[in-house]
Enzyme design. Sequence first.
Site, PDB file in Angstrom:
ATOM      1  N   GLU A 248       0.759  -1.174  -0.194  1.00  0.00           N
ATOM      2  CA  GLU A 248      -0.214  -0.052  -0.015  1.00  0.00           C
ATOM      3  C   GLU A 248       0.888   1.298   0.157  1.00  0.00           C
ATOM      4  OE1 GLU A 248      -2.942  -2.768   1.624  1.00  0.00           O
ATOM      5  OE2 GLU A 248      -1.252  -2.339   2.544  1.00  0.00           O
ATOM      6  N   THR A 249       0.238   2.262  -0.469  1.00  0.00           N
ATOM      7  CA  THR A 249       0.628   3.707  -0.472  1.00  0.00           C
ATOM      8  C   THR A 249      -0.374   4.444  -0.076  1.00  0.00           C
ATOM      9  OG1 THR A 249       2.385   3.077  -2.396  1.00  0.00           O
ATOM     10  CG2 THR A 249       1.789   5.602  -1.961  1.00  0.00           C
TER      11      THR A 249
END
Length: 275
Positions: A47-48
């Site tokens: 995830e970002t």
Amino acid sequence: MPRFAFSQIDVFTARPGYGNPLALVHGADGLSGEEMQHFAHWTNLSETAFLLPPTAPEADYQVRIFTPKSELPFAGHPTLGSCHGWLAAGGVPKGDFIVQQCQAGLVKLRRDGQRLAFAAPPAAQSDIGPALKSRIAAVLGIAAAEILATRQLSATRPGWTGVLLKDRAAVLALRPDFVTLGELELGVVAPHGADGVDFEVRGFVNDVGGEDPVTGSLNAGLARWLIGAGIAPSRYVAAQGTALGRAGRVHVAHEDGEFWIGGESVEVISGTLAL
């Protein structure tokens, strides 16, 4: 070229390189959703996250969360990592709790010593049928009889399905078939009982590249199931990431009707991002 403050935070660990990394872009209100998704694809992390000013008056900050392939309404390790990064950058909560705004709504967080913990959003759980149980056994490469119990942990994405095995060795021995896994999101758990750890957890989901190192949303669903079924006490510690060479630790507490999912975080990279 626009520049943004950037940090990469290792979540569910105090030791850099042993948790689940999160790329975090600060002050990202100048980016479009398409630009966020492109950058998340480029980082290739599970995830970002992108910090934005809140639009809800009771929220302290807003976050948007992306896998390399799609945006998520909520995810656990980006919630803890984003909060850690927001506080480290000088964020001051409005009240006794920190309130995060995301697409799933408002999420409450609290400080727990050196850790942060989020109150797991409500999630409906249900039983699964024999056909899905057989498919899960095929994915995991085990006999259906080795599965002690199963539970659909969430009706919405991430749609984790929980699988209980007999012991830690059985969990760590799994070699799943990711082609057969398809769109399924499987969280496998078993008693641990050593080194201050109560359960061993692994999370398999193709959307983040196969196996997720340490997963807040999965552990939130497992907590509701295991504590509710009397399999786990109201407070426990789960290990995740062992099979990947990580040492994630998830601290779970069920208090006053809330399921708190916590862990330590450490910043490992900080700087300026040009996009």
